[in-house]
Design an enzyme around this catalytic site. Structure first.
Site, short mmCIF file in Angstrom:
data_model
loop_
_atom_site.label_atom_id
_atom_site.label_comp_id
_atom_site.label_asym_id
_atom_site.label_seq_id
_atom_site.Cartn_x
_atom_site.Cartn_y
_atom_site.Cartn_z
CB CYS A 94 4.45 -30.70 6.02
SG CYS A 94 5.23 -32.09 5.16
CG HIS A 191 7.86 -30.12 9.21
ND1 HIS A 191 6.65 -30.30 9.86
CD2 HIS A 191 7.88 -31.00 8.19
CE1 HIS A 191 5.98 -31.28 9.26
NE2 HIS A 191 6.70 -31.71 8.25
CD GLU A 193 6.75 -28.13 12.59
OE1 GLU A 193 6.79 -27.24 11.72
OE2 GLU A 193 6.50 -29.34 12.35
#
Ligand code: MN
Length: 224
Positions: A94, A191, A193
């Site tokens: 990001c 993202h 994650e």
């Protein structure tokens, strides 16, 4: 699990030991601290966060620019240059993808519509289309389209020299950049994650692998 802990957890899952770097107390110390970090760390992950100061790409603040953190900008830009010079891998997520581009000479859109989802973080809300023959395409196992989440209001505008756009949203927004050559350097605008799919984990594994990390035996078995 907190927002910051997610990154560390995925790095740990991929077989490496995550550590956290704090910005210096003064921008004059950014270079020295970055030089010290590159001696001690095998790879650099740049996490999400606030906006990069547009002064770094030669612009004045435009309407829609959000919060900037001068010390973090100075430090992360110094880190990118130091890790790049040393041939160490870098993964930007990001804001991290945007920092990568700016540190290496590119520019950003200061405010774009349609990419800041209100849905929960683990929920994908738009597809990205991947460039074949890219490193990211190989990491993801040869898929041409991937569903991702989206929590950004800025995006890469002009690519830095040596970087190539390897994923785009349907509206043309650049969603991933990577280095044309040299050490592993990948920036993704989404993202991973927070996503639970295998493709998202593969991004962290590729980064850790490039950093010379070793996967635990159980993980190796599961990969095959
Ligand atoms: Mn997006």
């Amino acid at each position: 699990m907190g927002v910051g802990e997610r990154y560390a957890r995925r790095i740990q899952e991929a077989g490496a030991v995550p550590t956290v770097l704090l910005p210096p107390e003064s921008p004059e110390d950014a270079e020295a601290l970055a030089a010290s970090a590159v001696e001690r760390m095998d790879g650099l992950l740049l996490a999400g966060g606030y906006d990069v100061d547009p002064a770094y790409y030669g612009e004045s603040p435009a309407p829609g620019l959000g919060t900037v953190e001068p010390l973090r900008d100075a430090f992360e830009i110094a880190l990118v240059r130091a890790f790049r010079r040393a041939g160490r891998p870098i993964l930007g997520i990001c804001r991290g993808a945007q920092v990568l581009n700016v540190a290496l000479g590119g520019t950003l859109y200061q405010d774009i519509p349609g990419h800041n989802q209100s849905e929960p973080r683990p929920q994908a809300t738009h597809p990205v289309f991947l460039a074949a023959e890219s490193r990211l395409f190989r990491i993801l196992g040869g898929v041409r389209e991937l569903a991702v989440n989206s929590f950004h209001h800025q995006a890469v505008r002009t690519l830095a020299p040596g970087l190539v756009a390897v994923a785009h949203a349907p509206d043309g927004t650049i969603e991933a950049v990577e280095a044309r050559e040299g050490a592993f350097l990948l920036g993704v605008q989404w993202h991973p994650e927070w996503l639970e799919d295998e493709a998202s984990r593969a991004i962290f594994r590729a980064f850790v692998s490039a950093a010379g990390g070793h996967l635990p035996a159980a993980e190796e078995g599961r990969r095959g």
